[in-house]
Design a protein around this motif. Structure first.
Motif, PDB file in Angstrom:
ATOM      1  N   SER A   1      10.384  79.829  -1.611  1.00 26.52           N
ATOM      2  CA  SER A   1      10.588  81.236  -1.956  1.00 26.52           C
ATOM      3  C   SER A   1      11.834  81.786  -1.268  1.00 26.52           C
ATOM      4  O   SER A   1      12.031  81.606  -0.069  1.00 26.52           O
TER       5      SER A   1
ATOM      6  N   GLU B   1      13.360  85.616  -5.760  1.00 24.55           N
ATOM      7  CA  GLU B   1      12.756  86.913  -6.030  1.00 24.55           C
ATOM      8  C   GLU B   1      13.705  87.775  -6.851  1.00 24.55           C
ATOM      9  O   GLU B   1      14.926  87.738  -6.643  1.00 24.55           O
TER      10      GLU B   1
ATOM     11  N   GLU C   1      12.651  79.388  -5.725  1.00 24.92           N
ATOM     12  CA  GLU C   1      12.026  80.462  -6.493  1.00 24.92           C
ATOM     13  C   GLU C   1      12.632  81.762  -5.983  1.00 24.92           C
ATOM     14  O   GLU C   1      12.315  82.230  -4.893  1.00 24.92           O
TER      15      GLU C   1
ATOM     16  N   LYS D   1      11.024  84.890  -9.611  1.00 23.88           N
ATOM     17  CA  LYS D   1       9.722  85.494  -9.324  1.00 23.88           C
ATOM     18  C   LYS D   1       9.814  87.003  -9.500  1.00 23.88           C
ATOM     19  O   LYS D   1      10.653  87.664  -8.887  1.00 23.88           O
TER      20      LYS D   1
END
Length: 226
Positions: A35, A75, A73, A102
């Protein structure tokens, strides 16, 4: 194409355990997608590549037949666009031009379409992660349809969304998307041995009972390889 095997795990041994589980379920290739959030310092691409390489070396030593690729991933945050370089593979999936996005939890930003546009200006292709788990899209599926039609967005759904692990509403929406050709990729979103594991065998069995094999082959293998 969506896992957290290098960012949510405690140690290398846990990562290897997750790879073994994936291999037993029939997975041959995995993209590590840590992330990247605006609330923390952006993880350096160099570090992601380094951790991926280290995991591959360890997996080979343990004779685990899964190849790991670097990705991320990202944001959906306007301030994160500056870490993306035009035409470069940084933060993209396995050296491609596809980048996993995301969405903010329980909301749709006012600049979502502009965000997708800016990604494409950088010669990249946005892939939205598990939209079936997003409350606003469950209630307003026409938003996702518009993104796919007008903004060139692709969709990755979680395999376990087609079971009851995330609830009946998520399951129904995931199946609605798949029936309407709005799922381009399947992924595990694996992050641990117990919760969201890479063992997708049970959920894939449910999918095989409801959908044609050629559809599942395309979204679980062919598209990801492409």
């Amino acid at each position: 194409i969506h896992t957290h095997i290098i960012d949510e795990v405690k140690n290398l041994e846990t990562s290897l355990t997750l790879l073994r589980m994936a291999a037993e379920a029939g997975t041959t290739d995995i993209v590590a997608t840590p992330s990247i959030s605006a609330n923390t310092d952006a993880v350096k691409w160099r570090l992601i590549k380094e951790k991926t390489d280290n995991l591959n070396v360890a997996a080979k030593a343990e004779e685990i037949p899964v190849r790991v690729y670097a990705g991320a991933e990202l944001e959906m945050d306007w301030n994160l666009l500056n870490i993306l370089k035009t035409g470069q593979e940084d933060y993209c999936l396995a050296g491609s031009r596809y980048i996993l996005i995301k969405l903010p939890q329980n909301t749709i930003t006012s600049y979502a379409e502009e965000f997708f546009y800016e990604i494409q200006v950088k010669e990249l292709i946005p892939v939205v992660a598990h939209p079936e788990r997003h409350y606003c899209l469950v209630k307003n599926p026409e938003i996702l349809h518009h993104w796919m039609k007008e903004s060139g967005v692709l969709v990755q759904s979680n395999v376990d969304s087609f079971s009851y692990k995330f609830g009946i509403e998520v399951k129904n929406f995931a199946e609605l998307l798949l029936r309407n050709n709005m799922v381009n990729f399947l992924g595990s979103d694996a992050e641990s041995i117990e919760r969201r594991s890479p063992d997708t065998s049970a959920s894939m069995k449910l999918l095989r009972e409801r959908f044609a094999p050629e559809i599942l082959e395309r979204i679980s293998d062919t598209n990801a390889r492409a």
